[in-house]
Design a protein around this motif. Sequence first.
Motif, mmCIF file in Angstrom:
data_model
loop_
_atom_site.group_PDB
_atom_site.id
_atom_site.type_symbol
_atom_site.label_atom_id
_atom_site.label_comp_id
_atom_site.label_asym_id
_atom_site.label_seq_id
_atom_site.Cartn_x
_atom_site.Cartn_y
_atom_site.Cartn_z
ATOM 1 N N ILE A 149 53.287 19.307 -45.754
ATOM 2 C CA ILE A 149 53.261 19.853 -44.395
ATOM 3 C C ILE A 149 52.344 19.020 -43.497
ATOM 4 N N ALA A 150 51.165 18.690 -44.006
ATOM 5 C CA ALA A 150 50.211 17.921 -43.211
ATOM 6 C C ALA A 150 50.775 16.546 -42.855
ATOM 7 N N LEU A 151 51.429 15.893 -43.811
ATOM 8 C CA LEU A 151 51.991 14.565 -43.546
ATOM 9 C C LEU A 151 53.049 14.636 -42.454
ATOM 10 N N GLY A 152 53.900 15.664 -42.496
ATOM 11 C CA GLY A 152 54.910 15.820 -41.453
ATOM 12 C C GLY A 152 54.298 16.003 -40.080
ATOM 13 N N VAL A 153 53.260 16.824 -39.987
ATOM 14 C CA VAL A 153 52.592 17.047 -38.702
ATOM 15 C C VAL A 153 51.945 15.761 -38.200
ATOM 16 N N TYR A 154 51.273 15.031 -39.089
ATOM 17 C CA TYR A 154 50.607 13.784 -38.694
ATOM 18 C C TYR A 154 51.603 12.765 -38.152
ATOM 19 N N LEU A 155 52.766 12.661 -38.793
ATOM 20 C CA LEU A 155 53.774 11.706 -38.331
ATOM 21 C C LEU A 155 54.224 12.029 -36.909
ATOM 22 N N LEU A 156 54.472 13.311 -36.630
ATOM 23 C CA LEU A 156 54.889 13.711 -35.289
ATOM 24 C C LEU A 156 53.822 13.358 -34.248
ATOM 25 N N VAL A 157 52.568 13.676 -34.565
ATOM 26 C CA VAL A 157 51.486 13.438 -33.608
ATOM 27 C C VAL A 157 51.237 11.940 -33.434
ATOM 28 N N ALA A 158 51.323 11.174 -34.510
ATOM 29 C CA ALA A 158 51.116 9.722 -34.423
ATOM 30 C C ALA A 158 52.181 9.075 -33.549
ATOM 31 N N VAL A 159 53.433 9.473 -33.713
ATOM 32 C CA VAL A 159 54.510 8.942 -32.870
ATOM 33 C C VAL A 159 54.264 9.309 -31.411
ATOM 34 N N ALA A 160 53.869 10.561 -31.158
ATOM 35 C CA ALA A 160 53.594 11.003 -29.792
ATOM 36 C C ALA A 160 52.476 10.166 -29.161
ATOM 37 N N ALA A 161 51.422 9.907 -29.927
ATOM 38 C CA ALA A 161 50.290 9.142 -29.397
ATOM 39 C C ALA A 161 50.675 7.698 -29.108
ATOM 40 N N LEU A 162 51.413 7.061 -30.009
ATOM 41 C CA LEU A 162 51.810 5.667 -29.810
ATOM 42 C C LEU A 162 52.775 5.524 -28.644
ATOM 43 N N VAL A 163 53.764 6.399 -28.576
ATOM 44 C CA VAL A 163 54.762 6.309 -27.520
ATOM 45 C C VAL A 163 54.148 6.556 -26.146
ATOM 46 N N THR A 164 53.149 7.414 -26.076
ATOM 47 C CA THR A 164 52.543 7.777 -24.791
ATOM 48 C C THR A 164 51.475 6.791 -24.345
ATOM 49 N N LEU A 165 50.556 6.445 -25.240
ATOM 50 C CA LEU A 165 49.426 5.602 -24.856
ATOM 51 C C LEU A 165 49.624 4.134 -25.180
ATOM 52 N N VAL A 218 50.140 18.839 -27.316
ATOM 53 C CA VAL A 218 50.053 17.370 -27.289
ATOM 54 C C VAL A 218 51.444 16.752 -27.331
ATOM 55 N N CYS A 219 52.273 17.221 -28.265
ATOM 56 C CA CYS A 219 53.626 16.665 -28.390
ATOM 57 C C CYS A 219 54.473 16.977 -27.166
ATOM 58 N N ALA A 220 54.316 18.173 -26.598
ATOM 59 C CA ALA A 220 55.057 18.522 -25.382
ATOM 60 C C ALA A 220 54.619 17.641 -24.221
ATOM 61 N N GLY A 221 53.316 17.387 -24.119
ATOM 62 C CA GLY A 221 52.830 16.489 -23.076
ATOM 63 C C GLY A 221 53.374 15.089 -23.235
ATOM 64 N N ALA A 222 53.512 14.643 -24.485
ATOM 65 C CA ALA A 222 54.050 13.312 -24.744
ATOM 66 C C ALA A 222 55.515 13.210 -24.324
ATOM 67 N N VAL A 223 56.276 14.283 -24.537
ATOM 68 C CA VAL A 223 57.692 14.281 -24.171
ATOM 69 C C VAL A 223 57.869 14.108 -22.659
ATOM 70 N N SER A 224 56.992 14.716 -21.886
ATOM 71 C CA SER A 224 57.113 14.664 -20.428
ATOM 72 C C SER A 224 56.425 13.452 -19.811
ATOM 73 N N ALA A 225 55.725 12.665 -20.604
ATOM 74 C CA ALA A 225 54.972 11.526 -20.082
ATOM 75 C C ALA A 225 55.832 10.258 -20.092
ATOM 76 N N PRO A 226 55.517 9.301 -19.228
ATOM 77 C CA PRO A 226 56.230 8.009 -19.272
ATOM 78 C C PRO A 226 55.897 7.266 -20.555
ATOM 79 N N ARG A 227 56.817 6.444 -20.995
ATOM 80 C CA ARG A 227 56.630 5.721 -22.254
ATOM 81 C C ARG A 227 55.755 4.483 -22.055
ATOM 82 N N ALA A 228 54.880 4.227 -23.015
ATOM 83 C CA ALA A 228 54.058 3.018 -22.978
ATOM 84 C C ALA A 228 54.937 1.800 -23.251
ATOM 85 N N ALA A 229 54.717 0.723 -22.500
ATOM 86 C CA ALA A 229 55.560 -0.463 -22.642
ATOM 87 C C ALA A 229 55.395 -1.128 -24.008
ATOM 88 N N ASP A 230 54.196 -1.035 -24.576
ATOM 89 C CA ASP A 230 53.925 -1.730 -25.846
ATOM 90 C C ASP A 230 53.817 -0.763 -27.017
#
Length: 394
Positions: free
Chosen positions: A203-219, A137-149
Motif C-alpha cells: 500500500i505504501a509503495l503505491g501511494v509513494y508512486l502516485l505522489v512522486a509522479v505528481a511532484a515530478l510532473v508539477t515541479l 497534493v495529487c488533486a493540486g497536481a492535476v490542476s497545475a501546469p506541467r513542468a517542461a523538464d
Amino acid sequence: MLGAGVFSAFAPAAAAAGAGLLVGLAIAGIIAWCNAAASAQLAAQFPESGGTYVYGSRMIGPWTGFVAGWSFVVGKTASCAAMALTASAYLAPAGWFKPAAVVITLALTCVASLGVTRTATATKVIVATVLVVLAVVCAGAVSAPRAADAFGGGLPHGAYGLLQAAGLLFFAFAGYARIATMGEEVRDPQRNIPRAIMISLGIALGVYLLVAVAALVTLGPEALATAVAPLADVATAGGWAWAGAVVRIGAGVAALGALLSLIAGVTRTELAMARTGDLPTRLAMVHPRARVPRTAAVWTGVAVVVIVLVADVRAAIGFSSFGVLLYYLIANLSALRQHGEHRRYSRALQVSGAAGCVVLAATLPVWAMAASAATVAVGVAIRWIRLRRAAGRP
C-alpha cells in the motif's frame, strides 16, 4: 510508513537522481520488499519484542544482535532529527527552521518522558490525515501546469546518484520493521505479522508512486530538489492558495506524531539493550510513576538536538538510512540461516535484500555514511572494552 517520510524524502532524492527519482523509488521498493520478506519470516519464528536485535542474537550470535540493535538506535535517532527538521520546514517561518526543530525536539522529549506515547487511535487519525493531505497534493497536481523538464535532463550524477536516491528513499519505507518488533502483542503472530508487513508495504509503495509522479510532473526535478516544503509547493501550483496551508498543517501533524513515536521506540530499544548489559545500565532506569525509561528519553533527546544542529534534512535522512540498512542487512543474513518449516520465502530474496542493503548503504552521501558508520563503530568499541573488563582483561 505513511507518515512524515513522504513529505521529506523526495527532495533529496531528486537532488541525487533528477528525473530518475521514479527508478530510485522502484529500486528502494524492491529492496524493501526483500527485507520485508526476511523480517516476516523471522517474526513468524520469533514472535517476541525486539525485532532484528533478537533475530541476530538467536540466529547468528550476541555480537550480531548488538550491532543490529545499536544500528537501529543510531538510525532511528537520526530519523527523529529528520522528523523534527521536517516539522519545522513545514510549520516554521523561513530562517527559523533550526531553532524551531530544537524546540520541537525538546518539547516532545519532555512529553515522552511523562509517559505520553502515540496510541493506536492517534495513529489511525494521523494516517487518515496524511491520506487526505496526499489526496489534496495529487488533486493540486492535476490542476497545475506541467513542468517542461518533468522527465527530462537524464541522470545528473549517473548510476551513483540513482542508487543514492534509492538509499535516501528507503528511509520512507523503514516503518514496517515496527510490526515485527511487536510480536508479543499480536494475535496469531505467525500468520498476522507476515501478512501485515507485506500488505502495508504494498500500500505504501503505491501511494509513494502516485505522489512522486505528481511532484515530478508539477515541479520538475530541479525545482523539486531545492524545495523546502515540496508537497506544499505541489499543492499550490494549481492556484489553490488554501491547499498549501492544509498540506503544511498535515505534514506537521505527521512529523510530530512520527517524532513522538520514534522517541518512544528508540528509548524502549535502549531500555531492552541496557537490561541485557549491551548499553549502560543507567538507561534501564524506569521512572516509578510515569513508568517510562526517562534517562534514556533524555539522552535520546540530547542526541537528536545535536544532529539537528549539525545536519540538514538530507544528511539526517542519509545518516538514518545507513543505520537502518545495516539493521536489515543483519535481518537478511539471519533469515538465510532458517530451515525447514520456518522458511517461507526463497533464499534468493534474502541474498538480493542483503546485497541491496550493502549497495545502497555504500552510495549514500559520504558525510552521512561516515558519521553513521563511525557512531556504530563507537558503540561496538565500547561494548568490546566493557566485555574485556568484565572478563578481567586489560
